[in-house]
Each structure stands twice: as structure tokens, then as C-alpha cells.
Design a protein around this motif. Structure first.
Motif, PDB file in Angstrom:
ATOM      1  N   ARG A  63       0.514  -1.479   0.102  1.00 41.23           N
ATOM      2  CA  ARG A  63       0.370  -0.214  -0.820  1.00 41.23           C
ATOM      3  C   ARG A  63       0.925   1.585  -0.466  1.00 41.23           C
ATOM      4  O   ARG A  63       0.536   2.485  -0.216  1.00 41.23           O
ATOM      5  N   SER A  64       2.144   1.065   0.587  1.00 38.47           N
ATOM      6  CA  SER A  64       2.754   2.350   0.577  1.00 38.47           C
ATOM      7  C   SER A  64       4.359   2.369   0.871  1.00 38.47           C
ATOM      8  O   SER A  64       4.752   1.044   0.954  1.00 38.47           O
ATOM      9  N   ASN A  67       4.875   4.105   4.357  1.00 37.43           N
ATOM     10  CA  ASN A  67       4.230   3.984   6.110  1.00 37.43           C
ATOM     11  C   ASN A  67       3.888   2.463   5.742  1.00 37.43           C
ATOM     12  O   ASN A  67       3.325   2.022   5.092  1.00 37.43           O
ATOM     13  N   ASP A  70       0.552   1.396   6.637  1.00 30.14           N
ATOM     14  CA  ASP A  70      -1.055   1.414   5.377  1.00 30.14           C
ATOM     15  C   ASP A  70      -1.580   0.720   5.819  1.00 30.14           C
ATOM     16  O   ASP A  70      -1.767  -0.541   5.017  1.00 30.14           O
ATOM     17  N   THR A  72      -5.168   2.128   4.184  1.00 29.84           N
ATOM     18  CA  THR A  72      -6.268   2.571   3.354  1.00 29.84           C
ATOM     19  C   THR A  72      -5.693   3.002   2.072  1.00 29.84           C
ATOM     20  O   THR A  72      -6.524   2.869   1.176  1.00 29.84           O
ATOM     21  N   ASP A  73      -4.939   3.423   2.203  1.00 29.86           N
ATOM     22  CA  ASP A  73      -4.438   3.636   0.142  1.00 29.86           C
ATOM     23  C   ASP A  73      -4.472   2.685  -0.936  1.00 29.86           C
ATOM     24  O   ASP A  73      -4.655   1.402  -0.215  1.00 29.86           O
TER      25      ASP A  73
END
Length: 122
Positions: A63-64, A67, A70, A72-73
């Protein structure tokens, strides 16, 4: 953790979850297995004291690049790669911190979970 095959060279292969983000099929050495256990348990930092090595020849999703936790991305698809699990610092290594389709970069720089991605199939 489901083990696909225990290796004879200190690497263990895991089938992963093709529908899950961040859980690709991979092969990893004993140190990488501990690093990943620590990460899954959301420890403040890895308990390992030497670098671990793992590879994901089928690629992965994450996702990141910045982070580690993470959730949510949208997923980022990355191709085949090796990882050296050690807290590398971009300032001392000169490596970039952004995803690259080839070459190396530091993922999650500035966190205890920083590590090097070496992109491309061996």
C-alpha cells in the motif's frame, strides 16, 4: 503461517495469499522469517540483529513505500524482487526512496522497518 516447502538451504517458501495485499508468495531465510513475524505482531521494531533475505519472484502488492502499516491507500503492484531486511538509511546509502521497476530502492525509509528492494527477477 502455512509453509509451502521447507528448504535445505535455510530458506523456507510460503504460498502467500493472492487475494491479500502484502501477503505474496515468497521464500525467506530464518532471519527474514523472524523479521516478518515481528512485523505481523506490530512490534516497535524488528528483533533481528543481522540482515535477512527474502525474494518474491511472483511480485507482490503493497500500500505504501513510506508507511509500513498503511491500510487505506490503494494497492501498488510491484514486480519480482529481492529484499534485504535491514534498516538501511537513504542518506548513507544514496539509494532512492521511491518505487522503481528496476534497480534498488529503500522502502519505508526513516522507520525501523526500512529495507532494500532489489527489483527484477534474478
Amino acid at each position: 503461517m502455512k509453509i509451502l516447502r521447507t528448504g535445505t538451504n535455510d530458506f523456507t517458501c510460503l504460498p502467500g495469499d493472492p487475494k491479500g495485499v502484502g501477503s505474496p508468495p515468497m521464500c525467506e531465510d530464518k532471519v527474514a522469517m523472524q523479521w516478518n513475524r515481528d512485523f505481523a505482531e506490530h512490534k516497535a521494531k524488528p528483533t533481528t540483529n543481522v540482515p535477512g533475505v527474502e525474494y518474491m519472484l511472483a511480485g507482490a502488492t503493497q500500500r505504501s513505500d513510506s508507511n509500513p502499516f498503511d491500510k487505506t491507500d490503494p494497492p501498488i503492484r510491484i514486480g519480482p524482487h529481492w529484499m534485504i531486511l535491514w534498516p538501511f538509511d537513504p542518506k548513507t546509502t544514496g539509494l532512492p526512496t521511491t518505487h522503481k521497476p528496476t534497480g534498488a530502492y529503500i522502502m519505508w525509509a526513516g522507520t525501523p522497518w526500512a529495507h532494500v528492494h532489489i527489483m527484477g527477477a534474478p
